[in-house]
Scaffold this motif. Structure first.
Motif, PDB file in Angstrom:
ATOM      1  N   GLU A  96      -9.366 -13.182   4.682  1.00 39.63           N
ATOM      2  CA  GLU A  96      -9.221 -12.500   5.976  1.00 39.63           C
ATOM      3  C   GLU A  96     -10.184 -13.052   7.024  1.00 39.63           C
ATOM      4  OE1 GLU A  96      -7.177  -8.214   4.814  1.00 39.63           O
ATOM      5  OE2 GLU A  96      -9.367  -8.306   4.947  1.00 39.63           O
ATOM      6  N   GLY A  97      -9.631 -13.250   8.223  1.00 38.67           N
ATOM      7  CA  GLY A  97     -10.444 -13.739   9.347  1.00 38.67           C
ATOM      8  C   GLY A  97     -10.539 -15.257   9.400  1.00 38.67           C
ATOM      9  N   VAL A 135       0.990 -10.803   4.955  1.00 34.83           N
ATOM     10  CA  VAL A 135      -0.069 -11.399   5.780  1.00 34.83           C
ATOM     11  C   VAL A 135       0.223 -11.150   7.248  1.00 34.83           C
ATOM     12  CG1 VAL A 135      -1.155 -13.576   6.492  1.00 34.83           C
ATOM     13  CG2 VAL A 135      -0.584 -13.198   4.082  1.00 34.83           C
ATOM     14  N   GLU A 136      -0.814 -10.740   7.978  1.00 34.13           N
ATOM     15  CA  GLU A 136      -0.689 -10.601   9.429  1.00 34.13           C
ATOM     16  C   GLU A 136      -1.526 -11.710  10.071  1.00 34.13           C
ATOM     17  OE1 GLU A 136      -1.673  -6.710  10.882  1.00 34.13           O
ATOM     18  OE2 GLU A 136      -1.583  -7.360  12.978  1.00 34.13           O
ATOM     19  N   THR A 154       3.840  -8.082  10.066  1.00 32.76           N
ATOM     20  CA  THR A 154       3.417  -8.918   8.938  1.00 32.76           C
ATOM     21  C   THR A 154       4.495  -9.897   8.495  1.00 32.76           C
ATOM     22  OG1 THR A 154       4.172  -7.160   7.467  1.00 32.76           O
ATOM     23  CG2 THR A 154       1.828  -7.207   7.994  1.00 32.76           C
ATOM     24  N   GLU A 162      -8.761 -11.137  -1.147  1.00 33.14           N
ATOM     25  CA  GLU A 162      -8.253 -10.801   0.185  1.00 33.14           C
ATOM     26  C   GLU A 162      -9.373 -10.905   1.229  1.00 33.14           C
ATOM     27  OE1 GLU A 162      -6.231  -7.010  -0.218  1.00 33.14           O
ATOM     28  OE2 GLU A 162      -5.004  -7.797  -1.857  1.00 33.14           O
ATOM     29  N   ALA A 163     -10.578 -10.438   0.865  1.00 30.51           N
ATOM     30  CA  ALA A 163     -11.717 -10.492   1.792  1.00 30.51           C
ATOM     31  C   ALA A 163     -12.093 -11.941   2.111  1.00 30.51           C
ATOM     32  CB  ALA A 163     -12.904  -9.747   1.194  1.00 30.51           C
ATOM     33  N   LYS A 197      -5.381 -12.316   9.852  1.00 25.68           N
ATOM     34  CA  LYS A 197      -6.085 -11.099  10.269  1.00 25.68           C
ATOM     35  C   LYS A 197      -6.145 -10.094   9.115  1.00 25.68           C
ATOM     36  CE  LYS A 197      -5.787  -7.503  13.793  1.00 25.68           C
ATOM     37  NZ  LYS A 197      -4.800  -6.824  14.654  1.00 25.68           N
ATOM     38  N   ARG A 198      -4.997  -9.970   8.407  1.00 18.69           N
ATOM     39  CA  ARG A 198      -4.928  -9.004   7.306  1.00 18.69           C
ATOM     40  C   ARG A 198      -4.143  -9.643   6.164  1.00 18.69           C
ATOM     41  NH1 ARG A 198      -1.982  -4.384   5.877  1.00 18.69           N
ATOM     42  NH2 ARG A 198      -0.362  -4.740   7.431  1.00 18.69           N
ATOM     43  N   VAL A 199      -4.671  -9.510   4.958  1.00 14.57           N
ATOM     44  CA  VAL A 199      -4.014 -10.122   3.797  1.00 14.57           C
ATOM     45  C   VAL A 199      -3.907  -9.082   2.677  1.00 14.57           C
ATOM     46  CG1 VAL A 199      -4.173 -11.937   2.033  1.00 14.57           C
ATOM     47  CG2 VAL A 199      -4.989 -12.395   4.354  1.00 14.57           C
ATOM     48  N   ALA A 200      -2.715  -8.917   2.134  1.00 14.51           N
ATOM     49  CA  ALA A 200      -2.540  -8.068   0.947  1.00 14.51           C
ATOM     50  C   ALA A 200      -1.766  -8.876  -0.086  1.00 14.51           C
ATOM     51  CB  ALA A 200      -1.784  -6.791   1.305  1.00 14.51           C
ATOM     52  N   ASP A 244       0.823  -1.227   0.000  1.00 15.20           N
ATOM     53  CA  ASP A 244       0.000   0.000   0.000  1.00 15.20           C
ATOM     54  C   ASP A 244       0.845   1.261   0.000  1.00 15.20           C
ATOM     55  OD1 ASP A 244      -2.677  -1.015  -0.061  1.00 15.20           O
ATOM     56  OD2 ASP A 244      -2.342  -1.751   1.982  1.00 15.20           O
TER      57      ASP A 244
END
Lengths: 325, 169
Positions: free
Chosen positions: A278-279, A246-247, A222, A274-275, A254-257, A171
């Protein structure tokens, strides 16, 4: 090479002031001079920006990094902060070009490098990017290096950078200065334009605008990886590449880019993929589902259809690497 | 375009068309023909020289952009009666066949060893933070910008290894 006027700028204001009427900035020149020798590009003036004070890498107050536009690819890859906090960027840089080229190529220039589409390079061929309105011979032609996402009926070229793919996953944003000295910042997601009917317009940069820096947000906790597949072991453009950030928290993503190279006219991202991830807890079934979703809207040619299964496998392998243990 | 630069320790003044590449300036204007023109597009590495200590492709750079720079070519690394360690190692290991790529290989290897000393990782380094080992895999990856059409690669790698080992003592 077609004759040009050469001007060495001492400041950003001088550089943007000189960048008028068919002028082009030159920094590393590794791509531009190649294209000028072939007369694919023929600027009326070269504005040499190498003496500008844009060669530093600084910590930002927010815990990120500000990378000057003239930082050479080798210095960026070798910077201790990039190696420890942004390894996906160091890895992407090291996966690109050769030692000689990385010593010269700059951060700003790498973002702006042109496609390696064979038809763009061959001035005997029509090409909408090189000569707007002349047609596209890549469509239905040799397409091993070509895009499967974001293409149009006018152009199917890829953006060739590795560095920009990592920056998209991180980002990054791009700092731009105009001839009045105004600075603006553009998210890398908004920086590149899809080809549509105007493939010769590749970014949102206006004439005379100069990239002064790339800003990276703080890396957070990450895990990062860059995986690149190419036709030889070194010094080749990506057929397919994946930058993953990835976190993990409590065994879940938790978080993916995820950003992809070699498949689009710009470093490619897919928010739906990504959505989906995530989770959730990592699993082979989930990764397969994500890979299927990623390629659902791929538009292929005979010569690049192999990228669809290849990209799915490289994505699964990258996610495995980032989530194991 | 008037340009002043240092080549192999000597101040040189060029007066050349702005289109003149650093490679052509060295070969044609300064008659230093050790640096070779292979592809002239940055793909083969035959034109590799050192600029301010760093290796670059001299074919992809304009001479006029090098005002004040210090250039070292193969002639500046050593001469027949005082060869550099890498030049001697290439001879000892027969690191060539036709020899056309050799000046570029040796200039490239010279700078590459400094890059390793500076701790720069490469694409094949497992750990980005540890000083890389000088394995054959590391040498091959780091030298991928220099092509040898005679394919003398095994001996080139051996030559570089030997020079590096000697430097480490």
């Amino acid at each position: 090479m077609i004759p040009f006027d050469y001007q060495r700028a001492a400041s950003a204001a001088e550089a943007t002031g000189l960048a008028r009427d068919g002028a082009t900035f030159i920094a590393g020149g590794t791509n531009l001079l190649d294209l000028m020798k072939l007369e694919v590009m023929a600027p009326s003036r070269l504005v040499d920006i190498n003496r500008l004070d844009l060669g530093g890498i600084e910590d930002t107050t927010g815990g990120g990094l500000r990378i000057g536009a003239l930082v050479r690819n080798s210095d960026l890859a070798g910077d201790p902060r990039v190696r420890s906090s942004y390894p996906v960027l160091a890895r992407a840089l090291l996966a690109g070009a050769s030692g000689q080229l990385r010593n010269k190529a700059t951060t700003g220039g790498n973002l702006l490098q042109r496609t390696r589409c064979y038809y763009f390079y061959d001035t005997a061929m029509p090409c909408n990017k090189r000569e707007p309105g002349s047609g596209c011979q890549a469509i239905g032609g040799a397409t091993r290096l070509h895009a499967i996402f974001g293409t149009s009926d006018h152009c199917i070229a890829t953006h060739p950078s590795d560095m920009a793919v990592a920056m998209r996953a991180l980002d990054a944003s791009i700092e731009i200065e105009d001839s009045a000295g105004n600075r603006r910042s553009v998210a890398i997601s908004e920086f590149y334009r899809l080809p549509g009917t105007t493939p010769h317009i590749e970014t949102v940069l206006k004439p005379g605008e100069l990239i002064t820096a790339v800003l990276l947000p703080p890396p957070g906790g990450t895990r990062q990886a860059y995986r690149k597949v190419r036709d030889r072991a070194s010094y080749a453009f990506a057929l397919v590449s994946v930058a993953g950030v990835v976190e993990m928290a409590d065994g879940r993503m938790k978080r993916v880019a995820l950003a992809f190279g070699g498949v689009g006219p710009q470093p490619w991202r897919n928010a739906e993929v990504e959505a989906l991830l995530e989770g959730k807890a990592p699993s082979a079934e989930l990764f397969e589902q994500a890979a299927g979703l990623l390629v659902a809207k791929a538009r292929t040619q005979a010569g690049n259809a192999f990228k669809v299964p290849l990209l799915q496998r490289v994505l699964s392998a990258t996610l495995n690497e980032l989530t194991k243990g | 375009m008037k340009t002043e630069l240092t080549v192999n320790g000597r101040r040189e003044r060029l007066d050349a068309d702005a289109r003149t590449t650093l490679l052509d300036a060295l070969r044609v204007h300064l008659e230093l023909t050790g640096t070779k023109k292979g592809c002239d597009h940055g793909q083969c590495g035959a034109c590799t020289v050192l600029v301010n200590g760093r290796r670059i492709n001299s074919c992809l750079s304009l001479a006029c952009m090098h005002e004040g720079d210090e250039i070292v070519t193969i002639e500046g690394l050593g001469e027949p009666d005082r060869l550099s360690d890498l030049q001697q190692a290439f001879l000892s290991h027969d690191g060539f066949q036709c020899g056309f790529c050799t000046p570029g290989q040796i200039c490239s290897a010279t700078a590459m060893l400094s890059e390793i000393e500076a701790g720069w990782p490469s694409h094949v380094s497992d750990d980005l933070d540890r000083t890389p080992e000088l394995s054959s895999t590391e040498i091959s990856e780091r030298m991928s910008g220099n092509i040898c059409r005679c394919s003398a690669y095994p001996n080139i790698v051996e030559a570089i290894k030997e020079a590096a080992d000697r430097r480490r003592g």
